[in-house]
Enzyme design. Structure first.
Site, mmCIF file in Angstrom:
data_model
loop_
_atom_site.group_PDB
_atom_site.id
_atom_site.type_symbol
_atom_site.label_atom_id
_atom_site.label_comp_id
_atom_site.label_asym_id
_atom_site.label_seq_id
_atom_site.Cartn_x
_atom_site.Cartn_y
_atom_site.Cartn_z
ATOM 1 N N ASP A 8 52.858 39.809 46.024
ATOM 2 C CA ASP A 8 53.608 39.071 47.020
ATOM 3 C C ASP A 8 52.587 38.587 48.047
ATOM 4 O OD1 ASP A 8 55.935 38.138 48.452
ATOM 5 O OD2 ASP A 8 55.656 39.836 49.811
ATOM 6 N N ASP A 39 53.188 37.379 51.890
ATOM 7 C CA ASP A 39 53.379 37.891 53.246
ATOM 8 C C ASP A 39 53.736 39.370 53.207
ATOM 9 O OD1 ASP A 39 52.946 35.269 54.150
ATOM 10 O OD2 ASP A 39 55.077 34.786 53.942
#
Length: 159
Positions: free
Chosen positions: A9, A11
């Site tokens: 991922d 952020d």
């Protein structure tokens, strides 16, 4: 021969999550991320980012803003010896019903097709349950939920 991937991922994993990041000046890499990803790549992992970017669908920033930030991220990581294999993003609003927004597995499955990834031997690292669910729905062999950006480097080093 199929490849093994480390799905990441963005952020909250690659960078500190300040919420709807769309500007270069707001992108702050997690401490130790470059070293950890260089180590993972040296061990044969393709590094693939899969990120929900609903700020686009919500109208907080444009696709062009996202692309400019993405170009900065690619250059920053490359300057620090990290070659990100690919980045996939979902620009849709959470209510759009698309197949790409995590927890749906669309981005992971697309990456697997395009890069001949062996999902069963691959790993996903995310900071939200939706990241882990997407990995499970896609058949990724291992999924790790991080609770603090301070331990991401050590988690990646232990793969």
């Amino acid at each position: 021969m199929s490849r093994v991937a480390l799905f990441l991922d963005r952020d909250g994993v690659l960078n500190i999550d300040h919420g709807y990041i769309s500007r270069v000046e707001d992108f702050e890499p997690v401490e130790g991320i470059f070293e950890a990803l260089r180590s993972a790549a040296a061990r044969g992992y393709s590094l693939i980012v899969v990120t929900n970017q609903s700020g686009i669908g919500r109208g907080y920033f444009t696709e062009q803003d996202y692309e400019a930030l993405e170009a900065h991220i690619q250059a920053l990581f490359a300057a620090n010896g990290v070659d990100l294999t690919a980045t996939y993003h979902c620009p849709h609003h959470p209510d759009a019903g698309c197949d790409c927004r995590k927890p749906k597995p669309g981005m992971i499955l697309k990456a697997a097709r395009e890069y001949n990834i062996d999902l069963a031997r691959s790993t996903m690292i995310g900071d939200k349950p939706s990241d882990i669910a997407a990995a499970q729905h896609a058949g990724v062999g291992k999924a790790v939920l991080v609770t603090s950006s301070k331990n991401i480097g050590s988690i990646i080093s232990q793969l």
